[in-house]
Structures are given as structure tokens and as C-alpha cells.
Design a protein around this motif. Structure first.
Motif, PDB file in Angstrom:
ATOM      1  N   LEU A 469       6.710 -46.425 -64.000  1.00 44.97           N
ATOM      2  CA  LEU A 469       8.113 -46.568 -64.360  1.00 44.97           C
ATOM      3  C   LEU A 469       8.382 -45.786 -65.640  1.00 44.97           C
ATOM      4  N   ASP A 470       8.962 -44.608 -65.479  1.00 43.76           N
ATOM      5  CA  ASP A 470       9.300 -43.805 -66.651  1.00 43.76           C
ATOM      6  C   ASP A 470      10.603 -44.321 -67.254  1.00 43.76           C
ATOM      7  N   GLU A 471      10.704 -44.199 -68.569  1.00 39.52           N
ATOM      8  CA  GLU A 471      11.886 -44.647 -69.315  1.00 39.52           C
ATOM      9  C   GLU A 471      12.258 -46.090 -68.953  1.00 39.52           C
ATOM     10  N   ILE A 472      11.279 -46.973 -69.025  1.00 41.67           N
ATOM     11  CA  ILE A 472      11.521 -48.374 -68.668  1.00 41.67           C
ATOM     12  C   ILE A 472      12.504 -49.029 -69.639  1.00 41.67           C
ATOM     13  N   GLY A 473      12.654 -48.470 -70.823  1.00 40.87           N
ATOM     14  CA  GLY A 473      13.614 -48.999 -71.774  1.00 40.87           C
ATOM     15  C   GLY A 473      15.048 -48.865 -71.316  1.00 40.87           C
ATOM     16  N   GLU A 474      15.288 -48.026 -70.296  1.00 38.55           N
ATOM     17  CA  GLU A 474      16.639 -47.851 -69.756  1.00 38.55           C
ATOM     18  C   GLU A 474      16.950 -48.834 -68.631  1.00 38.55           C
ATOM     19  N   MET A 475      15.982 -49.668 -68.239  1.00 41.71           N
ATOM     20  CA  MET A 475      16.223 -50.612 -67.141  1.00 41.71           C
ATOM     21  C   MET A 475      17.317 -51.592 -67.548  1.00 41.71           C
ATOM     22  N   VAL A 508       2.053 -48.799 -64.772  1.00 40.60           N
ATOM     23  CA  VAL A 508       2.024 -47.917 -65.940  1.00 40.60           C
ATOM     24  C   VAL A 508       3.482 -47.624 -66.273  1.00 40.60           C
ATOM     25  N   ALA A 509       3.922 -48.025 -67.441  1.00 43.92           N
ATOM     26  CA  ALA A 509       5.302 -47.797 -67.857  1.00 43.92           C
ATOM     27  C   ALA A 509       5.317 -46.826 -69.027  1.00 43.92           C
ATOM     28  N   ALA A 510       6.459 -46.203 -69.237  1.00 42.28           N
ATOM     29  CA  ALA A 510       6.580 -45.231 -70.330  1.00 42.28           C
ATOM     30  C   ALA A 510       7.969 -45.328 -70.942  1.00 42.28           C
ATOM     31  N   THR A 511       8.053 -45.027 -72.218  1.00 44.52           N
ATOM     32  CA  THR A 511       9.344 -45.030 -72.901  1.00 44.52           C
ATOM     33  C   THR A 511       9.273 -44.195 -74.161  1.00 44.52           C
ATOM     34  N   HIS A 512      10.419 -43.645 -74.549  1.00 45.82           N
ATOM     35  CA  HIS A 512      10.516 -42.977 -75.856  1.00 45.82           C
ATOM     36  C   HIS A 512      11.196 -43.892 -76.865  1.00 45.82           C
ATOM     37  N   ARG A 513      11.624 -45.067 -76.419  1.00 47.72           N
ATOM     38  CA  ARG A 513      12.322 -46.001 -77.295  1.00 47.72           C
ATOM     39  C   ARG A 513      11.331 -46.914 -78.029  1.00 47.72           C
ATOM     40  N   ASN A 514      11.804 -47.506 -79.104  1.00 46.10           N
ATOM     41  CA  ASN A 514      11.066 -48.555 -79.799  1.00 46.10           C
ATOM     42  C   ASN A 514      11.449 -49.874 -79.127  1.00 46.10           C
ATOM     43  N   LEU A 515      10.628 -50.342 -78.200  1.00 45.73           N
ATOM     44  CA  LEU A 515      10.993 -51.517 -77.412  1.00 45.73           C
ATOM     45  C   LEU A 515      11.080 -52.776 -78.259  1.00 45.73           C
ATOM     46  N   GLN A 516      10.313 -52.851 -79.334  1.00 50.48           N
ATOM     47  CA  GLN A 516      10.419 -54.034 -80.189  1.00 50.48           C
ATOM     48  C   GLN A 516      11.789 -54.094 -80.864  1.00 50.48           C
TER      49      GLN A 516
END
Length: 705
Positions: A469-475, A508-516
């Protein structure tokens, strides 16, 4: 590990009273109860005062220069802590907290955690090689925990030294599982403005995990020793045989040992108290705390048990013909040492050591690069590949997260000998409805326009393999609980169906965001974050591994030439220089796109400067291309004339690196390939702190990405 210390936790609400108590203590006016000071802190202050610790001290002293000076005990502690520290790197990233491992002398061996906080901690020398005992830098969690042998939290002005009072630290001691001696301490620290009470409980938990791993390692050593020495123990005839482990502690004795020693008081518990050190230290005597046994040193032999080059222990052979008698412990001249021989057991007596493979081999051959940053990411991925634990890839847009995820999947397939699907989906750029149907699939007639027969979703398609899941921060936030249920229950419901379908996949997930930060802002569910971030791998930006640019250029020139069925063009040196100097805000993706354009538009089989993309040409024209161009404009700090001495040469080389890295000593250590503590020692030796401060005041160019 129970809290025998009655008040292990700090109370930040009493900060002002503690400050008054600290000032009163320094004036010699402190009395019991002033400022509600915890007794454990007051006793520590008194120890620091008695040890003449300077309360105005700003940082800890540097005690050593790196891993090459570590003892075998320290190395075993480091090995045992490795998985705990790696997990800390993952879940402490961007949390404001850092973790440190220290040995029994309070010397820090390793640090992990939030990058920004690690940088701030360098100012107080909270880094490997620094000494954090109470005698080194006053009351602090590491030093005080080691002094009292119990967990302790030290907050703000509770620190004895003024320079450390911006911090809160929580530490627990690590004990050797064999003899319960203190082996070291684990610490969680952060700025006092971000006080976390629970860090002390977490430190205790981490210490317990490290102790468990120390026990596992110790048992493994002992199993190997017993296996290698069993024949000697059983075939000794009338001789007594004592088997000592690698630390000189008695592990086993054969039945004849007690009889040969001819002293019934040495059997049982007291015989077990014998140490190898006692045999060497006492003149013809083995000390048992209640009596001594005089030995005939000409008859007693020592044999080292060596397996695959590792000394596992020592066999002491006491021939039956020798005579031993009880005697009082009285001073004598130093005896001759027992004769020692090397005993090389067969290699198959112990487990074979695993071969280490280099970065970029096997499934990770598709990941181009040799820099330390990318090699570290590959090494971590290789370690995680055999398992099916969830992995979160962190990194800027364009760093190649999908390529890395595919390599991680392929490495797992190689390890398991199986084949299974790798299914990728980008959560960004899709509407909530489209992403929902892509992920979960749908039944026939689930909605208007639904495909006849329904559709298998990406989750179901990844069954048995890997879902990326790429860009999981956009879910979308309202979709996240549905995906969390899939992860927790291992089953998925297609849209429009009530029957669950079992699935088994690795995420396997990926993100460019700071999820915290996203969690704190309410844009990402905390429970989903902790579910997907079991382990994390940070992929470096291209500007952080410029040494790999030439490798990537050669790789993509050949790949793109093959794709477009053209001859691979040559590249002019000045073009390569320009590519290496550019900041690459779009990372590897931007580099590949630029090379593709140049492959298709260059003339004569040579890529020249005019073939560069417009953005790079514009950067050249405006003198913005060299990412560290401001370094060239810096006023000279040291002379660059030929060095008159070796020390001058070392100083000049160090200053050049400091200027290139804009005063970042962590980057200097990496560039020079030396320990960070070594850099600090040399900065002190050559009195460069003033020059470093001047360099840091020059504004650094802000990088995009």
C-alpha cells in the motif's frame, strides 16, 4: 524487575520547588523536605557533591573512541540489545524520545530514536563513548540507576548539573542472568518539555527483554561448551575434571572431582563457588570463602576449549595421584601458573556461524547503490525478509519505495522457496469509493455499474503473498477501521457480500508523511498506525546519498536504452558533475525521468550540457546547482596550505569536512568513516568549537523534498 525505590517517578508539577531546592543545596542551605525533593535524588546530589562534580557542567565527558575498544562483555550486551534497539529506532522515530544503552560503567554504547532529538542530545554529549556515571556528570537516570541498582526517572532540575536540566531521562538496570551482577542500563530520554511518565515502565520492559536475550545467549554458549567437553568429562578415569565457562565460573565437575580434592567441605554448594580466577590468583590455593585447598601446580593442567576460533571455556584436570590438603590462607610467593594447552574441538561441535552477504545482492540487486544509508536500509530489510511481519517504508516521494517493497517480497520468496503474488496499490489520487472497491472488491450488483460476476479486490488478490500500500497516509479516515479489521481478523468482506473470505498476506506500507503527526492531528487512526508500523525502514533521499548518483546514471542509461531500443549514449564529465551536484527534490524518479529525456534527445551518442532538462539548466544559470555552493563562499576558517605536521594535516582535513557538512558533526563522522565520539575528541583536541559555531551561523540552503 520490581521498583524497590519507593519513588521512582518524577513529578513535573513540582519543578519550581525542585529548582529552589537545587539552588539551596548548592548554597549549603538545603534541609530535609525542602522543595518536596525525593530522597533518592537528594542522596544522589550528596554523592555528586562528595565526588566534587561541577554543578555548572554543561555536558558529559567523552571516555572512548568507538567499538574497537569494547570488551567482550560490552559486545555481548550490544548484541543482546540489537533487536530492542532496532525496534526503538522504528517506534521512537519522530516521537521526541531517544533510547540509549550503557555498560556497567555508565559509558553509552549505542543510541537510537528520534533524529532531531539525537541531534540536540549531541550538545550534552549524550552519544556513544560518553560517560554518564554520577561521578562524570552528576545525577542522571543512567548514572543514578547504576548507583542504586533500581529504575529511576530524573526530570529537569533534579539533574545535578545545570547543562542537563532541560532533559527528562528514565533508566532501568540490566542484570547478568547468571550472577545477577549489573551489566548495564537502558535509558529513554527527551526534552523535559515533552515529559512522558510511561517511559520508565518502557525502560524496565526493555531491560527485561535484553536480560532474556542475554540468558538465551548464555545458554547457547553453555550448550556448545558442554557438547565440546562432554567426552573429556566422561573419559577422565580417576582424574577430577572441572569445567569452567568463558567467564571463569564453574559449570560442571565430574564425579571424581570432589573425591580427588579430598575435602568433603568442598562438595555441593562450596565446590560450585570455585572460579578459574581463584586458581590463577591464589598461591597454590582455591578460595572457597571458608577454607582453602592447596594444589600441586605441577600436576594440575588447564585446557582451553576452542570451537571455530571461539574460546568457550576451560577444563581444569586434577590428576588423582596428586595430594591436596586443607590449609589456612597465608601469604606466599607467587606460584608458577598451571600449564595451559589449546584444545581445538571439532567445528561441528557448535552451530555454524551464518555468512553475511553484502548489500545489493540477491533480490535486492534491483536496488542500486553502495552508500552507507542505502546499505543500512537493505541490511534491515534482509533481516526482516524471512518473517511476515508488517513493514512501514518511510521516505520522500520518488525514493523508490515500491522497488524496495518488491525486493523485500522477492527476498522472502527466495527464503521460503515459494512463489506468491506481489500486489501494489497507491492510496493517493483515488476517491474514497474507488479505493474501497479496489481494496476490498465487490459482488455482482453491489452498486450501479458493478461488473458482472463482481471483482476480486487487491487484498484478496494478495492472498499468500505481499500487499503493498503506497501512500497509506492518504487513505480516507472512514476507510481505515475497515482495513484495520482485515489485518486483525485475516478476513475480508467484498462490498455487497456478507460472507467473509479468509486472507493471509504480508503488508508492506509506504508513506512520505509523518504518520505520528497525522495521528495527533486526527487524520490517521492510532490503532492502525501501531498495527502497520510493527517495523519501519527509512529510505534515504537521493541528496543524502550523492555517491550513488553515478551508479544510478549508468544503470538507468542502460535500462532506458534497452527500453527504447537505442544505443546507450555516453555522458560528458561535466554533465555527470552537474547531476551529482543537483539537489533532486524528486529523488530517483526525477533522475530517471531526466535521463530518459536526455537519452531520447541527445545527438551524436553523447549527452552534453545543453541536453540537460530545463530545471537543471536554470539551476546552472542562477548558480544554484551545487547543493553546497554556500560552502565555497564561506570565509576561510583554517589555512589550506600544505600541512607542516601530521597533526596539522589531520586538523585541516577535519575542518574541510566540517565546512562541507555545515558543522553537522554526525555527517562529518559518516563522511570520514570514524566514530562520532572520535570527532568530538578531535574537535576538543584542536579547539575547533569556535570555528564550528561560526560555520553553523551561516544559513544553509533549504533543500526541497
Amino acid at each position: 524487575m520490581p521498583f524497590l525505590n519507593a519513588q521512582p517517578y518524577s513529578n513535573p508539577s513540582q519543578d519550581s520547588q525542585i529548582v529552589r531546592a537545587w539552588r539551596a543545596f548548592l548554597r549549603g542551605e538545603y534541609h530535609a523536605g525542602l522543595g518536596n525533593l525525593r530522597p533518592v535524588v537528594g542522596f544522589s546530589w550528596q554523592r555528586c557533591h562528595d565526588a566534587h562534580v561541577n554543578p555548572n557542567q554543561q555536558n558529559a565527558p567523552i571516555l572512548g573512541e568507538g567499538a574497537d575498544m569494547l570488551s567482550s562483555i560490552q559486545k555481548e550486551l550490544l548484541d543482546a540489545s540489537l533487536p530492542v534497539m532496532k525496534e526503538a529506532r522504528a517506534y521512537l522515530a519522530e516521537s521526541g524520545s531517544i533510547m540509549a544503552l550503557a555498560d556497567a560503567q555508565a559509558r553509552i554504547l549505542r543510541t537510537e530514536g528520534d533524529t532531531r532529538t539525537l541531534g540536540l542530545a549531541e550538545n550534552i554529549h549524550f552519544l556513544p563513548g560518553a560517560g554518564w556515571g554520577e561521578q562524570d556528570c552528576g545525577t542522571n537516570a543512567i548514572g543514578t540507576a547504576l548507583a542504586i541498582g533500581q529504575p529511576i526517572q530524573v526530570h529537569s532540575a533534579e539533574h545535578y548539573c545545570e547543562g542537563i536540566q532541560r532533559w527528562t531521562c528514565s533508566a532501568a538496570v540490566i542484570r547478568n542472568p547468571v550472577d545477577n551482577a549489573i551489566a548495564g542500563a537502558v535509558d529513554l530520554s527527551g526534552l523535559s518539555s515533552s515529559y512522558v511518565r510511561q517511559n520508565l515502565a518502557l525502560a524496565v520492559q526493555m531491560a527485561g527483554r535484553i536480560e532474556s536475550r542475554l540468558m538465551e545467549a548464555e545458554l547457547q554458549w553453555r550448550y556448545r561448551l558442554l557438547d565440546a567437553a562432554m567426552d573429556r568429562l566422561s573419559d577422565a578415569g580417576r582424574d577430577g575434571v572441572l569445567l569452567f565457562d568463558r567467564r571463569g565460573r564453574l559449570l560442571k565437575a565430574n564425579d571424581k572431582a570432589g573425591q580427588v580434592l579430598m575435602d568433603s567441605s568442598l562438595t555441593g554448594r562450596r565446590l560450585a563457588s570455585l572460579t578459574l580466577e581463584a586458581v590463577a590468583r591464589f598461591e597454590g590455593r582455591i578460595d572457597t570463602s571458608c577454607s582453602s585447598v592447596r594444589l600441586d601446580f605441577d600436576a594440575v593442567r588447564q585446557e582451553a576449549v576452542v570451537v571455530n576460533g571461539h574460546t568457550l571455556g576451560t577444563v581444569v584436570i586434577v590428576p588423582a595421584r596428586s595430594r591436596y590438603q586443607a590449609a589456612e590462607a597465608v601469604p606466599h610467593a607467587a606460584p608458577a601458573m598451571p600449564r595451559a594447552t589449546a584444545w581445538n574441538a571439532q567445528a561441528n561441535h557448535g552451530p555454524q556461524e551464518q555468512q553475511q552477504t553484502g548489500a545489493g545482492k540477491g533480490a535486492f540487486a534491483s536496488v542500486v547503490g553502495r552508500s552507507a544509508a542505502i546499505a543500512q536500509a537493505i541490511a534491515t530489510a534482509r533481516q526482516l525478509a524471512p518473517s511476515r511481519v508488517s513493514v512501514l517504508l518511510l521516505g520522500d516521494t520518488g525514493v523508490g519505495k515500491e522497488v524496495f517493497a518488491k525486493a523485500l517480497h522477492d527476498e522472502h520468496m527466495l527464503a521460503s522457496g515459494k512463489t506468491a503474488p506481489f500486489v501494489a496499490i497507491n492510496c493517493g489520487g483515488m476517491s474514497r469509493e474507488l479505493l474501497s472497491s479496489e481494496l476490498f472488491g465487490y459482488a455482482e450488483g453491489a452498486f450501479t455499474g458493478a461488473r458482472r460476476g463482481g471483482m476480486v479486490g487487491k487484498i484478496e488478490a494478495a492472498d499468500g503473498g505481499t500487499l503493498f500500500l503506497d501512500e497509506i497516509g492518504e487513505m480516507p479516515l472512514d476507510l481505515q477501521p475497515h482495513f484495520l479489521r482485515v489485518l486483525e481478523e485475516s478476513e475480508v468482506h467484498r462490498l455487497g457480500e456478507t460472507r467473509p473470505r479468509k486472507v493471509n498476506f504480508r503488508l508492506v506500507a509506504a508513506t512520505h508523511r509523518n504518520l505520528q503527526e497525522e495521528v495527533r492531528a486526527g487524520r490517521f487512526r492510532m490503532d492502525l498506525f501501531y498495527r502497520i508500523a510493527v517495523t519501519t525502514i527509512r529510505l534515504p533521499s537521493l541528496c543524502d546519498r550523492q555517491g550513488d548518483i553515478s551508479l544510478l546514471v549508468m544503470h538507468y542509461l542502460q535500462q532506458l536504452a534497452d527500453i527504447h531500443q537505442v544505443a546507450r549514449p555516453a555522458i560528458a564529465p561535466q554533465v555527470l558533475d552537474a547531476l551529482q551536484a543537483y539537489a533532486w527534490p524528486g529523488n530517483v524518479r526525477e533522475l530517471r525521468n531526466a535521463l530518459e529525456a536526455m537519452v531520447l534527445t541527445c545527438k551524436g551518442g553523447m549527452i552534453e550540457l545543453p541536453d540537460l532538462p530545463h530545471t537543471l539548466l536554470q539551476a546552472l544559470e542562477t548558480c544554484q546547482l551545487p547543493r553546497h555552493a554556500e560552502v565555497a563562499a564561506m570565509p576561510p576558517v583554517v589555512s589550506v596550505a600544505p600541512a607542516a605536521t601530521l597533526a596539522d594535516g589531520e586538523r585541516d582535513a577535519l575542518m574541510r569536512s566540517i565546512r562541507l557538512c555545515h558543522g553537522n558533526l554526525t555527517a562529518v563522522a559518516k563522511q570520514l568513516g570514524i566514530a562520532k565520539s572520535t570527532v568530538y575528541l578531535k574537535v576538543q583536541r584542536y579547539q575547533l568549537q569556535g570555528a564550528i559555531d561560526a560555520i553553523r551561523r551561516i544559513p544553509a540552503r533549504r533543500e526541497v523534498g
